[in-house]
Design a protein around this motif. Structure first.
Motif, mmCIF file in Angstrom:
data_model
loop_
_atom_site.group_PDB
_atom_site.id
_atom_site.type_symbol
_atom_site.label_atom_id
_atom_site.label_comp_id
_atom_site.label_asym_id
_atom_site.label_seq_id
_atom_site.Cartn_x
_atom_site.Cartn_y
_atom_site.Cartn_z
ATOM 1 N N ASP A 181 38.338 34.435 45.187
ATOM 2 C CA ASP A 181 38.675 35.475 44.206
ATOM 3 C C ASP A 181 40.004 36.131 44.550
ATOM 4 N N PRO A 271 34.535 44.092 48.119
ATOM 5 C CA PRO A 271 33.326 43.700 47.375
ATOM 6 C C PRO A 271 32.993 44.651 46.219
ATOM 7 N N LYS A 276 34.257 38.849 45.712
ATOM 8 C CA LYS A 276 33.110 38.347 46.467
ATOM 9 C C LYS A 276 33.468 37.167 47.366
ATOM 10 N N LYS A 277 34.547 36.463 47.013
ATOM 11 C CA LYS A 277 35.003 35.323 47.808
ATOM 12 C C LYS A 277 36.428 35.595 48.271
ATOM 13 N N LYS A 305 31.011 40.825 54.499
ATOM 14 C CA LYS A 305 29.669 40.462 54.002
ATOM 15 C C LYS A 305 28.692 41.629 54.083
ATOM 16 N N GLY A 308 28.894 43.643 50.993
ATOM 17 C CA GLY A 308 28.569 43.006 49.720
ATOM 18 C C GLY A 308 29.332 41.745 49.400
ATOM 19 N N GLY A 309 30.252 41.337 50.284
ATOM 20 C CA GLY A 309 30.976 40.092 50.065
ATOM 21 C C GLY A 309 30.067 38.894 50.266
ATOM 22 N N GLU A 310 30.417 37.779 49.667
ATOM 23 C CA GLU A 310 29.565 36.585 49.746
ATOM 24 C C GLU A 310 30.172 35.470 50.596
#
Length: 338
Positions: A181, A271, A276-277, A305, A308-310
């Motif tokens: 992202d 996030p 998220k990415k 992460k 809330g990051g993936e």
């Protein structure tokens, strides 16, 4: 006879407090790193920082240590070998701090009959705490111990087309298949006063929204400008659209005004903004080290992460990639012809 001395930061001998403490003492007592009076620096470093920091840093180093040793040293040695094998003049490797000293590097070249040395500080952007301290120590050693040697100092290579191309190609290769992202360019942080101290005009560097984009002789030695320029040129080559990348500064010390925005603060907030990415590249370093591996690839990854990051990807430094080694070898060849 001509020869080359490649110089990087350095590393403790082992990831133990016993070896980390003298390394940190040498590093932090450098007047170009903490630029205050000797007595104040000694009070700060030896009276405060070295009471707890060696244990903390040793733990961090232990997280990244390999069977071959410190990643910075390992990658620097591999890069050195590749460059050395492509040129026909002697090439030595040294570190500013630790046991692989600049003095040993100069002695190695002298023993091979070298009298004209190309000094390449392995930092793309110029900074007082990196480039200047290498140049100053090399000058001092030549004046006191190697009077027969002449130094040719290579300027910061932050905007050299072949470096930018190698960096862009490396980023593209590592990010292939990762649909990020956002791409964050995280540079080593320095105190704002260092920017003003290295301003040759003594008036240009306001550290505002325009000074780094307004042409000035100050840019030759302005770390902040050079970081922005590296990012700008890489982004252009990669075709990354506005809004999908940003630039930050990492590794600040408390009690001082450092370059902003801060990497950790920005990453932790991403996030919530829908990022998220995340991919992070660290273009102030040419070899992976504590700041890229433990601070970014490990801690920043975990924090992203936790907030809330993936997905998180730390882009490796140039290290000993063939294209980067070829670039340095070509610089050496060009210089040796003159």
């Amino acid at each position: 006879m001509k020869g080359v001395l490649l110089v990087n930061l350095g590393s403790p001998e082992s990831p133990t407090p016993k070896d980390v403490k003298p390394y940190l003492d040498e590093f932090l007592m450098d007047k170009y790193v903490i630029d205050v009076t000797y007595l104040l620096r000694a009070l700060l470093v030896r009276g405060i920082i070295l009471r707890k920091r060696p244990e903390q840093s040793a733990h961090a180093y232990a997280q990244i240590w390999t069977d071959e040793g410190s990643p910075l040293i390992v990658f620097s040695k591999r890069m050195h070998e590749k460059v050395k094998n492509q040129v026909d003049i002697p090439v030595a490797l040294a570190m500013r701090y630790g046991t692989m000293t600049i003095e040993k590097g100069l002695q190695e070249l002298k023993d091979q009959g070298v009298t004209d040395v190309m000094l390449l500080a392995l930092y793309p952007q110029y900074a007082m705490a990196s480039t200047t301290t290498i140049w100053a120590l090399a000058d001092e050693l030549v004046a006191t111990k190697f009077p027969e040697i002449t130094l040719t100092k290579v300027p910061a290579f932050y905007n050299k087309p072949d470096f930018i191309q190698a960096l862009a190609n490396s980023i593209k290769k590592h990010l292939e298949g990762f649909d990020y992202d956002h791409l964050l360019f995280s540079y080593h942080g320095i105190p704002k006063r260092h920017i003003r101290k290295t301003d040759v005009t003594k008036s240009h560097c306001k550290i505002n929204g325009s000074c780094c984009t307004t042409p000035s002789p100050a840019h030759e030695f302005c770390y902040r400008h050079q970081c922005f320029e590296t990012t700008k040129q890489v982004v252009k080559l990669l075709g990354i659209p506005e809004g999908k990348y940003s630039q930050t500064f990492q590794s600040r010390l408390a009690g001082d005004k450092w370059l902003t925005p801060y990497t950790d603060v920005e990453i932790n907030n991403m996030p919530a903004k829908g990022i998220k990415k995340l991919a992070v590249v660290t273009p102030a370093f040419v070899a992976d080290c504590l700041e890229t591996l433990e601070e970014i690839a490990m801690r920043a990854n975990e924090d992203f992460k936790a907030n809330g990051g993936e997905e998180f990807f730390a882009v490796p430094c140039l290290n000993d990639e063939d294209e980067w080694c070829n670039v340095v070898a070509n610089w050496v060849k060009d210089w040796s012809k003159n």
